[in-house]
Design a protein around this motif. Structure first.
Motif, PDB file in Angstrom:
ATOM      1  N   SER A 164       1.429  13.018   7.213  1.00  0.00           N
ATOM      2  CA  SER A 164       2.021  11.748   6.512  1.00  0.00           C
ATOM      3  C   SER A 164       0.872  10.728   5.875  1.00  0.00           C
ATOM      4  O   SER A 164      -0.367  11.092   5.660  1.00  0.00           O
ATOM      5  CB  SER A 164       2.160  10.729   7.708  1.00  0.00           C
ATOM      6  OG  SER A 164       1.165  10.179   8.665  1.00  0.00           O
ATOM      7  N   VAL A 165       1.387  10.338   4.963  1.00  0.00           N
ATOM      8  CA  VAL A 165       0.793   9.617   4.045  1.00  0.00           C
ATOM      9  C   VAL A 165       1.107   7.826   3.726  1.00  0.00           C
ATOM     10  O   VAL A 165       2.106   7.606   4.037  1.00  0.00           O
ATOM     11  CB  VAL A 165       0.800  10.285   2.530  1.00  0.00           C
ATOM     12  CG1 VAL A 165      -0.289   9.493   1.163  1.00  0.00           C
ATOM     13  CG2 VAL A 165       0.234  11.151   2.119  1.00  0.00           C
ATOM     14  N   GLU A 166      -0.238   6.986   3.958  1.00  0.00           N
ATOM     15  CA  GLU A 166      -0.141   5.979   4.390  1.00  0.00           C
ATOM     16  C   GLU A 166      -0.116   5.058   3.360  1.00  0.00           C
ATOM     17  O   GLU A 166      -1.186   5.562   2.050  1.00  0.00           O
ATOM     18  CB  GLU A 166      -0.490   4.813   5.641  1.00  0.00           C
ATOM     19  CG  GLU A 166      -0.370   5.530   6.352  1.00  0.00           C
ATOM     20  CD  GLU A 166       0.257   6.504   7.277  1.00  0.00           C
ATOM     21  OE1 GLU A 166       1.328   5.630   7.378  1.00  0.00           O
ATOM     22  OE2 GLU A 166       0.506   7.262   7.795  1.00  0.00           O
ATOM     23  N   VAL A 167       0.518   4.458   2.518  1.00  0.00           N
ATOM     24  CA  VAL A 167       1.102   3.603   0.839  1.00  0.00           C
ATOM     25  C   VAL A 167       0.607   2.530   1.188  1.00  0.00           C
ATOM     26  O   VAL A 167       1.681   1.861   1.542  1.00  0.00           O
ATOM     27  CB  VAL A 167       2.349   3.909   0.197  1.00  0.00           C
ATOM     28  CG1 VAL A 167       1.623   4.445  -1.165  1.00  0.00           C
ATOM     29  CG2 VAL A 167       1.807   5.977   0.284  1.00  0.00           C
ATOM     30  N   LEU A 168       0.092   1.100   0.379  1.00  0.00           N
ATOM     31  CA  LEU A 168      -0.066   0.769   0.175  1.00  0.00           C
ATOM     32  C   LEU A 168       1.168   0.091  -1.075  1.00  0.00           C
ATOM     33  O   LEU A 168       0.538   0.892  -2.284  1.00  0.00           O
ATOM     34  CB  LEU A 168      -1.147  -0.359   0.110  1.00  0.00           C
ATOM     35  CG  LEU A 168      -1.091  -1.694   0.080  1.00  0.00           C
ATOM     36  CD1 LEU A 168      -1.533  -2.774   0.571  1.00  0.00           C
ATOM     37  CD2 LEU A 168      -2.713  -2.440  -0.381  1.00  0.00           C
ATOM     38  N   THR A 169       2.003  -0.731  -0.941  1.00  0.00           N
ATOM     39  CA  THR A 169       3.012  -0.577  -2.079  1.00  0.00           C
ATOM     40  C   THR A 169       3.191  -1.597  -2.890  1.00  0.00           C
ATOM     41  O   THR A 169       4.040  -2.173  -3.676  1.00  0.00           O
ATOM     42  CB  THR A 169       4.614  -0.012  -1.808  1.00  0.00           C
ATOM     43  OG1 THR A 169       5.472  -0.853  -0.818  1.00  0.00           O
ATOM     44  CG2 THR A 169       4.516   1.604  -1.187  1.00  0.00           C
ATOM     45  N   HIS A 170       2.075  -2.518  -2.820  1.00  0.00           N
ATOM     46  CA  HIS A 170       2.002  -4.233  -3.165  1.00  0.00           C
ATOM     47  C   HIS A 170       1.909  -3.956  -4.207  1.00  0.00           C
ATOM     48  O   HIS A 170       0.574  -3.167  -5.153  1.00  0.00           O
ATOM     49  CB  HIS A 170       0.976  -4.796  -3.006  1.00  0.00           C
ATOM     50  CG  HIS A 170       1.266  -6.389  -2.909  1.00  0.00           C
ATOM     51  ND1 HIS A 170       1.797  -7.185  -1.846  1.00  0.00           N
ATOM     52  CD2 HIS A 170       0.522  -7.228  -3.970  1.00  0.00           C
ATOM     53  CE1 HIS A 170       1.623  -8.365  -2.810  1.00  0.00           C
ATOM     54  NE2 HIS A 170       1.313  -7.799  -4.265  1.00  0.00           N
ATOM     55  N   GLY A 171       2.875  -4.479  -5.439  1.00  0.00           N
ATOM     56  CA  GLY A 171       2.209  -3.974  -6.859  1.00  0.00           C
ATOM     57  C   GLY A 171       3.392  -3.784  -7.194  1.00  0.00           C
ATOM     58  O   GLY A 171       4.480  -2.761  -7.266  1.00  0.00           O
ATOM     59  N   ASP A 172       3.182  -3.073  -8.902  1.00  0.00           N
ATOM     60  CA  ASP A 172       3.950  -1.992 -10.036  1.00  0.00           C
ATOM     61  C   ASP A 172       3.259  -0.621  -9.549  1.00  0.00           C
ATOM     62  O   ASP A 172       3.740   0.047  -9.675  1.00  0.00           O
ATOM     63  CB  ASP A 172       3.440  -2.200 -11.289  1.00  0.00           C
ATOM     64  CG  ASP A 172       3.943  -3.387 -11.707  1.00  0.00           C
ATOM     65  OD1 ASP A 172       4.426  -4.400 -10.929  1.00  0.00           O
ATOM     66  OD2 ASP A 172       2.750  -4.678 -12.941  1.00  0.00           O
ATOM     67  N   ARG A 173       2.341  -0.299  -8.404  1.00  0.00           N
ATOM     68  CA  ARG A 173       1.243   0.512  -8.707  1.00  0.00           C
ATOM     69  C   ARG A 173       1.012   1.766  -6.879  1.00  0.00           C
ATOM     70  O   ARG A 173       0.330   1.030  -6.842  1.00  0.00           O
ATOM     71  CB  ARG A 173       0.587   0.915  -9.712  1.00  0.00           C
ATOM     72  CG  ARG A 173      -0.219   3.068  -9.274  1.00  0.00           C
ATOM     73  CD  ARG A 173       0.401   3.906  -9.399  1.00  0.00           C
ATOM     74  NE  ARG A 173       0.412   4.840  -9.648  1.00  0.00           N
ATOM     75  CZ  ARG A 173       0.728   6.031  -9.663  1.00  0.00           C
ATOM     76  NH1 ARG A 173       2.168   6.337 -10.372  1.00  0.00           N
ATOM     77  NH2 ARG A 173       0.119   7.243  -9.922  1.00  0.00           N
ATOM     78  N   PRO A 174       2.235   1.907  -6.445  1.00  0.00           N
ATOM     79  CA  PRO A 174       1.493   2.158  -4.880  1.00  0.00           C
ATOM     80  C   PRO A 174      -0.228   2.671  -4.634  1.00  0.00           C
ATOM     81  O   PRO A 174       0.012   3.419  -5.911  1.00  0.00           O
ATOM     82  CB  PRO A 174       2.265   3.299  -4.702  1.00  0.00           C
ATOM     83  CG  PRO A 174       3.419   3.090  -5.061  1.00  0.00           C
ATOM     84  CD  PRO A 174       3.308   2.420  -6.885  1.00  0.00           C
ATOM     85  N   ARG A 175      -0.800   3.096  -3.896  1.00  0.00           N
ATOM     86  CA  ARG A 175      -1.894   3.026  -3.815  1.00  0.00           C
ATOM     87  C   ARG A 175      -2.508   4.083  -2.076  1.00  0.00           C
ATOM     88  O   ARG A 175      -1.836   3.498  -1.047  1.00  0.00           O
ATOM     89  CB  ARG A 175      -2.858   2.191  -3.916  1.00  0.00           C
ATOM     90  CG  ARG A 175      -4.647   2.615  -3.418  1.00  0.00           C
ATOM     91  CD  ARG A 175      -4.782   1.288  -3.248  1.00  0.00           C
ATOM     92  NE  ARG A 175      -6.289   1.503  -3.315  1.00  0.00           N
ATOM     93  CZ  ARG A 175      -8.159   1.147  -3.917  1.00  0.00           C
ATOM     94  NH1 ARG A 175      -7.328  -0.320  -4.480  1.00  0.00           N
ATOM     95  NH2 ARG A 175      -9.148   1.799  -3.213  1.00  0.00           N
TER      96      ARG A 175
END
Length: 431
Positions: free
Chosen positions: A216-227
Motif C-alpha cells: 500500500s502506498v500512502e499519498v498526501l494529495t493536498h494541492g496539485d501534485r500528490p506526494r
C-alpha cells in the motif's frame, strides 16, 4: 506545534478516530488543532469516546443524521465546526455534507464517489485514465455473476462494490463455487449495509491479478501534485480469501519508481486533492504493477502508526492539516527510516476459546499486543476478513533495514504469541 488558536465557539469534527488501530488520529488532531475535538457516535458507550471533548449522538455513516447531530449541537451550545476530517470511508459522505453546510474545505463529491466506496466507478476512472488495474464486470444477481465469470474466465474474484476490510472478497476457481460465493457475498452485503448505511449493494466480478506481492502506498494529495509518504509491505491469509494479516514499514519496494508513480497517477485519476489517500498495488519482479484500490482516506490496521514509528513523522497530522488548509509547508522532507515497524494479526486455533493467558515469553521486537477476543469467543478456521481476528501485535526493529529482517518475522512472532495466549476448549473426542 499546534495550529493557530481556534475560535472559542469552534471545534474540530473527526470521523473514524474511535476505530481500533486508528486511535492515534486523535493524538494528531489534538496536536494540530488548538480547541475542542469532537466526534459522532451512535451511543454514549462508543469505543474511545472518553478521548473527545464532546461526543454527538447520531449515525456517523448517514449524511443527514450526522448533519442533524451537528446542527442540534450548534443549537444547544452555539459551537460550529472549524474543520471536518474523515479517517474512514463511512465518514466521507457525511463529512462532505457537513463541510458543504458550513463552507469548509473537503474532498469533492466526485472524488469521494469515484474512490473505493464505489469500486465500479473507481475502476472506470482508473481505466479511462490508462492506469493499470484488473478489468471487472458489474453483477446484480446470480445470473449476472455467472455471465461475468464466463466473460472474464477463471480464476476470478467476487467482491462487494462497496465495503473495505476484505469483507466479501473471495476467489472463484471453479464454476461449482459460483453459487456459494455469490450467496456469501450477498449475505455480507445485506448484513453490513445497514450497519454502515451503505446504499451501494452492487457486486463486482474482477479478473484475477496473478501478481504475487502487494504494497500500500500512502499519498498526501493536498494541492496539485500528490506526494508519496510511505510504502507498506502487506501479507495476506490463505485463499480463497484475501484477508490482510500483517504489514511492514518501510517496504522492501519503497524505492520502486514505477510503483510510486502509479500510486500518484491513481490519485490524480480519481481527482483526490486533499488529505492522505491509501492506494493498494500488486507487483511481482519486473512485471508492470497494477492498482487494486484507491481509498480517499487514511489507512487502517495501524499502518500510519507504523509509518510514524519507522519514518519519524505523523501522516495523521498532515491529513488533519490538509483538511484545515493549514499545511503551511508542513509536508516532511524524505525521511531516512529509523528502523522497521510491523504489525500482525493474532489468530487463535479454530474452536471456542476457553481462556486468555498472559504470554510467558515475548520477543524483544514486540512493542505492544492487544487481544480482542474473550473466553467463550469462537475462532474461525480461516480469516476471511477483518472481523475474524482475535487481536494484534506490533513490532519494531530499531536501526534495521527492511531487507535485513525476514519477511515473515512479524507473522512468526504473532503465531508464537497466539500459541501462548489462547487456551482452547477440548473437542469432545479429546476429553
Amino acid at each position: 506545534m499546534g495550529s493557530p488558536a481556534a475560535g472559542k465557539d469552534q471545534y474540530l469534527l473527526v470521523f473514524g478516530a474511535t476505530m481500533a488501530l486508528r486511535e492515534r488520529a486523535v493524538v494528531a488532531a489534538l496536536r494540530v488543532f488548538d480547541g475542542p475535538v469532537v466526534t459522532i457516535a451512535r451511543s454514549v458507550d462508543a469505543r474511545a469516546a472518553k478521548f473527545f471533548d464532546h461526543v454527538l449522538i447520531g449515525d456517523f455513516s448517514d449524511p443527514e443524521a450526522s448533519l442533524r447531530a451537528v446542527l442540534d449541537f450548534e443549537k444547544e451550545t452555539g459551537m460550529t465546526p472549524a474543520g471536518v476530517v474523515p479517517f474512514f470511508d463511512p465518514g466521507l459522505m457525511p463529512g462532505r455534507l457537513i463541510a458543504d453546510h458550513y463552507g469548509l474545505p473537503f474532498l469533492s463529491h466526485r472524488a469521494i464517489e469515484d474512490s473505493g466506496i464505489n469500486k465500479n466507478r473507481m475502476k472506470d476512472r482508473l481505466l479511462a485514465a490508462g492506469v493499470a488495474t484488473p478489468r471487472y464486470v458489474r453483477a446484480d444477481d446470480l445470473d449476472g455473476v455467472r455471465a461475468a465469470v464466463a466473460e472474464l474466465g477463471l480464476p476470478c474474484v467476487i467482491k462487494p462494490s462497496a465495503f473495505g476490510g476484505s469483507l466479501g472478497v473471495r476467489l472463484i476457481t471453479e464454476e461449482s463455487e459460483i453459487a456459494e460465493a455469490y450467496a456469501t457475498v450477498r449475505g455480507i452485503i445485506d448484513s453490513n449495509a445497514a450497519t454502515f448505511t451503505v446504499k451501494n449493494r452492487g457486486i463486482q466480478v474482477e479478473e484475477f491479478c496473478t501478481l504475487t506481492e502487494e504494497v500500500s502506498v500512502e499519498v498526501l494529495t493536498h494541492g496539485d501534485r500528490p506526494r508519496v509518504l510511505a510504502v507498506t509491505d502487506k501479507s495476506h491469509g490463505p485463499k480463497p480469501y484475501f484477508a490482510e494479516v500483517g504489514h511492514r514499514v518501510p517496504s522492501v519496494h519503497s524505492a520502486r519508481t514505477d510503483v510510486l508513480d502509479l500510486a500518484v497517477r491513481a490519485c490524480e485519476a480519481i481527482g483526490l486533492d486533499r488529505g492522505v489517500a491509501h492506494v493498494e498495488i500488486r507487483l511481482e519482479g519486473d512485471r508492470a504493477p497494477q492498482v487494486m484500490e484507491v481509498g480517499a482516506r487514511t489507512a487502517g490496521d495501524g499502518i500510519l502508526d507504523l509509518a510514524e514509528r519507522a519514518l519519524g513523522f505523523s501522516p495523521y497530522e498532515l491529513h488533519v492539516r490538509s483538511y484545515l488548509d493549514r499545511l503551511d509547508g508542513a509536508a516532511p522532507p524524505p525521511h531516512r527510516p529509523r528502523g522497521l515497524a510491523a504489525i500482525a494479526v493474532l489468530k487463535a486455533p479454530p474452536g471456542r476459546i476457553a481462556e486468555i493467558r498472559p504470554a510467558r515469553e515475548v520477543d524483544a521486537a514486540v512493542c505492544a499486543y492487544e487481544v480482542f477476543a474473550a473466553p467463550g469467543s469462537v475462532s474461525s478456521a480461516q480469516q476471511a476478513n477483518y472481523l475474524h481476528r482475535e487481536g494484534y501485535v506490533e513490532c519494531y526493529w530499531p536501526g534495521a533495514a527492511a531487507e535485513s529482517v525476514p519477511r515473515n518475522a512479524h507473522l512468526d512472532i504473532a503465531a508464537g504469541l497466539g500459541a501462548q495466549i489462547f487456551g482452547m476448549e477440548e473437542a469432545d473426542g479429546e476429553r
